[in-house]
Enzyme design. Structure first.
Site, mmCIF file in Angstrom:
data_model
loop_
_atom_site.group_PDB
_atom_site.id
_atom_site.type_symbol
_atom_site.label_atom_id
_atom_site.label_comp_id
_atom_site.label_asym_id
_atom_site.label_seq_id
_atom_site.Cartn_x
_atom_site.Cartn_y
_atom_site.Cartn_z
ATOM 1 N N GLU A 22 14.004 27.668 -13.894
ATOM 2 C CA GLU A 22 14.638 26.345 -13.337
ATOM 3 C C GLU A 22 14.136 25.821 -12.428
ATOM 4 O OE1 GLU A 22 17.488 25.928 -14.349
ATOM 5 O OE2 GLU A 22 19.006 25.511 -12.822
ATOM 6 N N TRP A 23 13.322 24.992 -13.110
ATOM 7 C CA TRP A 23 12.734 24.017 -12.704
ATOM 8 C C TRP A 23 12.278 24.241 -10.901
ATOM 9 C CZ3 TRP A 23 11.551 21.294 -16.448
ATOM 10 C CH2 TRP A 23 12.191 20.829 -17.439
ATOM 11 N N TRP A 47 23.556 27.218 -23.230
ATOM 12 C CA TRP A 47 22.739 27.685 -21.277
ATOM 13 C C TRP A 47 22.600 28.808 -21.118
ATOM 14 C CZ3 TRP A 47 18.444 23.887 -21.832
ATOM 15 C CH2 TRP A 47 17.435 24.459 -21.070
ATOM 16 N N GLN A 93 10.640 24.911 -20.129
ATOM 17 C CA GLN A 93 10.727 25.812 -19.688
ATOM 18 C C GLN A 93 11.162 27.216 -20.100
ATOM 19 O OE1 GLN A 93 15.503 23.937 -19.256
ATOM 20 N NE2 GLN A 93 15.536 25.365 -16.960
ATOM 21 N N ARG A 123 18.930 24.433 -30.171
ATOM 22 C CA ARG A 123 18.726 23.160 -29.263
ATOM 23 C C ARG A 123 17.759 23.552 -28.659
ATOM 24 N NH1 ARG A 123 20.811 21.196 -24.339
ATOM 25 N NH2 ARG A 123 19.091 18.794 -24.231
ATOM 26 N N ASN A 152 26.425 18.029 -21.311
ATOM 27 C CA ASN A 152 26.161 19.495 -20.532
ATOM 28 C C ASN A 152 27.578 19.276 -19.339
ATOM 29 O OD1 ASN A 152 23.896 19.486 -22.178
ATOM 30 N ND2 ASN A 152 22.351 18.804 -20.799
ATOM 31 N N GLU A 201 25.257 21.636 -23.572
ATOM 32 C CA GLU A 201 25.063 22.734 -22.396
ATOM 33 C C GLU A 201 25.883 23.169 -21.899
ATOM 34 O OE1 GLU A 201 21.990 21.889 -19.934
ATOM 35 O OE2 GLU A 201 20.674 21.171 -21.045
ATOM 36 N N TYR A 215 29.009 21.741 -16.365
ATOM 37 C CA TYR A 215 28.647 23.726 -15.465
ATOM 38 C C TYR A 215 29.629 23.696 -15.031
ATOM 39 C CZ TYR A 215 24.704 24.051 -17.806
ATOM 40 O OH TYR A 215 22.524 24.244 -18.740
ATOM 41 N N ASN A 231 17.445 13.996 -22.384
ATOM 42 C CA ASN A 231 18.623 14.813 -21.878
ATOM 43 C C ASN A 231 18.630 14.760 -20.639
ATOM 44 O OD1 ASN A 231 20.317 18.030 -21.263
ATOM 45 N ND2 ASN A 231 18.742 17.313 -19.955
ATOM 46 N N GLU A 232 20.519 14.422 -19.784
ATOM 47 C CA GLU A 232 20.900 14.261 -18.297
ATOM 48 C C GLU A 232 19.844 12.848 -18.044
ATOM 49 O OE1 GLU A 232 20.691 17.699 -17.229
ATOM 50 O OE2 GLU A 232 22.676 18.356 -17.870
ATOM 51 N N HIS A 248 13.052 16.110 -22.708
ATOM 52 C CA HIS A 248 13.633 17.090 -21.555
ATOM 53 C C HIS A 248 12.574 17.316 -20.024
ATOM 54 C CE1 HIS A 248 17.171 20.402 -21.434
ATOM 55 N NE2 HIS A 248 16.664 20.390 -19.791
HETATM 56 C C1 GBH Z 1 20.698 21.600 -16.883
HETATM 57 O O1 GBH Z 1 21.249 20.546 -15.210
HETATM 58 C C2 GBH Z 1 19.602 21.189 -17.337
HETATM 59 O O2 GBH Z 1 19.890 20.701 -18.338
HETATM 60 C C3 GBH Z 1 18.868 22.370 -17.942
HETATM 61 O O3 GBH Z 1 17.442 22.223 -17.775
HETATM 62 C C4 GBH Z 1 18.623 23.573 -16.321
HETATM 63 O O4 GBH Z 1 18.202 24.968 -16.865
HETATM 64 C C5 GBH Z 1 20.267 23.528 -16.420
HETATM 65 O O5 GBH Z 1 20.914 22.659 -16.017
HETATM 66 C C6 GBH Z 1 20.636 24.602 -15.367
HETATM 67 O O6 GBH Z 1 20.990 24.413 -14.067
HETATM 68 O O7 GBH Z 1 21.402 18.733 -7.088
HETATM 69 O O8 GBH Z 1 23.162 18.874 -5.658
HETATM 70 O O9 GBH Z 1 22.453 17.198 -6.451
HETATM 71 C C7 GBH Z 1 22.158 20.672 -15.264
HETATM 72 C C8 GBH Z 1 22.860 19.301 -14.511
HETATM 73 C C9 GBH Z 1 23.087 18.092 -12.796
HETATM 74 C C10 GBH Z 1 22.947 20.440 -12.374
HETATM 75 C C11 GBH Z 1 22.327 17.411 -11.455
HETATM 76 C C12 GBH Z 1 22.116 20.171 -10.811
HETATM 77 C C13 GBH Z 1 22.077 19.008 -9.771
HETATM 78 C C14 GBH Z 1 23.282 18.642 -8.270
HETATM 79 N N1 GBH Z 1 23.029 18.763 -12.841
HETATM 80 N N2 GBH Z 1 23.255 19.425 -10.016
HETATM 81 S S1 GBH Z 1 22.761 17.944 -6.146
#
Ligand code: GBH
Length: 481
Positions: free
Chosen positions: A439-440, A432, A20, A77, A310, A382, A312, A169-170, A123
């Site tokens: 952002e992927w 984070w 990223q 991190r 992690n 995160e 959010y 990671n995740e 990651h």
């Molecule tokens: C993190 O994941 C990542 O580790 C990081 O790389 C990333 O930049 C950051 O979050 C911000 O996005 O698409 O409705 O199925 C966060 C955890 C879990 C968030 C799955 C998005 C997708 C739900 N993620 N979720 S969905």
């Protein structure tokens, strides 16, 4: 300890990930990552971008360290790019000294600045070659052997300097986003309009299993060969959002909330702490869920020195009336909603469709994890937010990110409550993200940074208000003797 204090040695700072932020994807012998491949596949990334330059941190890492220093951060991190270390990825493939040296220099620069490195081994940027060879984590034995060798190379290079290691990671994201929805690399799923290959009903469970087994073997190696020499701790980082029932009076919705936590968190947490998957997942997924051998189960049980968390946001959860879950259901036969039965919203909109802030949920989830796993040491690896339409703002307004500052105040406050009032053993917090970054699948349009990165003018860095707010908050919280 009385209310609203943190110990002086509380590990606080910021987080990022290699793909990223680094850019420089063709430099110093780096091999191809599965994210290079995925970004080059038309239609996969919203703004058609990739990590080719990203934040240019491969070159501008000293600026990143200066940013950390300027707000007083104690820790950082970052993740290590496997294809920089072993370009082809495999255990018999050559190791790339130039790649290793970059991370050694980087960690030395962090330490020279008085910042503690927290390193993530994976990651999401798998060497692309391993997908071609054997399907990456679809092949448990090959993947485990290759990952353990890569981990060993990094432990030997950085073992004396890095005291907190994260294996994966995740794993939920790797499994579900990569093999169920196909919106992350390698992009596999059952929908043939989206991907020529994949099976959303089986592959996520196979991949999750491989990641757990690889984690367990890596921890065994670390504990046997590194810990006696250097001390240090190792764990896995799990994502997980909080849940509230759509109808708090309906026991089926209350039960569905627990099921959701089990499908997203305990899928990985239970094996790591108890040696096996939750009964709810076994019941719904049946023989599509792999079994641990006795040996694997013993190896994986107790394989966390700390719980990497992690977190959010939160959702309302409504049970589904259908008796039997759909074959490709991965959530526990329920719906995720932003409004409850009374029409109340869980939190304000952000730029991320999935992210609605609900800070009390952080406290509740810290307590839930703490209870379920018997008070583990928790390191928050995160936590953060995007802002609706932040990318459209003029720069001077963008730097005044009051919404993000508010988010961090609320969430950090909730964590302090969990620690000081509920007795949760949380030892650190990494926001984070240090930088706006790739952002992927959403490309660069969604920003998560406490630092604005100007992608049009040499990836220059400009701290936002939230960077200072976090710095002040932790300085106050840790300075009350
Ligand atoms: C993190 O994941 C990542 O580790 C990081 O790389 C990333 O930049 C950051 O979050 C911000 O996005 O698409 O409705 O199925 C966060 C955890 C879990 C968030 C799955 C998005 C997708 C739900 N993620 N979720 S969905």
């Amino acid at each position: 300890m009385s209310h609203r204090e943190l110990p002086e040695d509380f590990i606080w700072g910021f987080a990022t990930a290699a793909y990223q932020i680094e850019g420089a994807i063709h430099e110093d012998g780096r091999g191809e990552s599965q994210w290079d491949v995925f970004c080059n596949t038309p239609g996969k990334i919203a703004d058609k971008t990739s990590g080719v330059t990203a934040c240019d941190s491969y070159h501008q890492y000293q600026q990143d360290i200066d940013l950390l220093k300027s707000v007083g951060a104690k820790a950082y991190r970052f993740s290590i790019s496997w294809p920089r270390i072993i370009p082809l990825g495999g255990r018999d493939d050559p190791v790339n000294e130039a790649g290793i040296n970059w991370y050694v220099n980087f960690v030395d620069a962090l330490l020279a600045a008085g910042i503690e490195p927290v390193a993530t081994l994976f990651h999401w940027d798998l060497p692309a070659e391993l997908n071609k060879r054997y399907g990456g984590p679809l092949n448990k034995d090959e993947f485990t052997a290759d990952f353990v060798r890569y981990a060993k190379v990094m432990f030997e290079a950085l073992g004396s300097k890095v005291k907190h290691w994260i294996t994966f990671n995740e794993p939920w994201c790797t499994s579900i986003l990569g093999y169920h929805c196909g919106i992350h690399a390698p992009g596999r799923c059952s929908d043939r309009n989206w991907s020529p290959e994949g099976n959303s009903a089986t592959e996520p469970w196979i991949v999750g299993h491989s990641l757990l087994v690889a984690h367990a073997h890596t921890v065994k190696l670390y504990r046997e060969e590194m810990k006696p020499k250097f001390g240090g701790k190792i764990g896995i980082t799990l994502n997980g959002d909080w849940v509230e029932p759509w109808d708090a009076k309906d026991p089926a919705d209350v039960e569905a909330c627990q099921r959701k936590l089990e499908f997203s968190i305990a899928w990985f947490g239970d094996p790591v702490y108890f040696g096996d998957y939750p009964a709810s997942i076994r019941k719904q997924i049946g023989d599509r869920l792999p079994e641990f051998t006795e040996e694997e189960s013993a190896l994986i049980k107790g394989s966390n020195d700390f719980y990497g968390m992690n977190h959010y946001c939160a959702n309302y959860i409504r049970h589904k009336d259908q008796e039997v879950a759909d074959e490709d259901d991965i959530a526990g036969n329920l719906e995720l909603l932003f409004e409850n039965k009374a029409g109340e919203s869980i939190g304000p909109e952000t730029q991320s469709a999935w992210l609605r802030p609900y800070a009390i949920g952080f406290r509740k989830l810290l307590v839930w994890i703490s209870k379920r796993y018997d008070h583990p040491t928790i390191l928050v690896t995160e936590n953060g937010t995007s802002l609706k339409a932040e990318n459209d703002l003029p720069v001077d307004e963008l730097l005044q990110d009051d919404f993000r500052a508010w988010y961090f105040q609320e969430y950090i406050g909730a964590m302090v409550d969990a620690r000081c009032l509920d007795g949760v053993n949380v030892i650190g917090y990494l926001a984070w993200s240090l930088l706006d970054n790739f952002e992927w699948a959403e490309g660069y349009e969604t920003r998560f940074g406490v630092t604005y990165v100007d992608y049009e003018h040499g990836q220059t860095r400009h701290p936002k208000k939230s960077a200072k707010v976090i710095g002040q908050l932790f300085t106050e919280l840790t300075n009350k003797a």
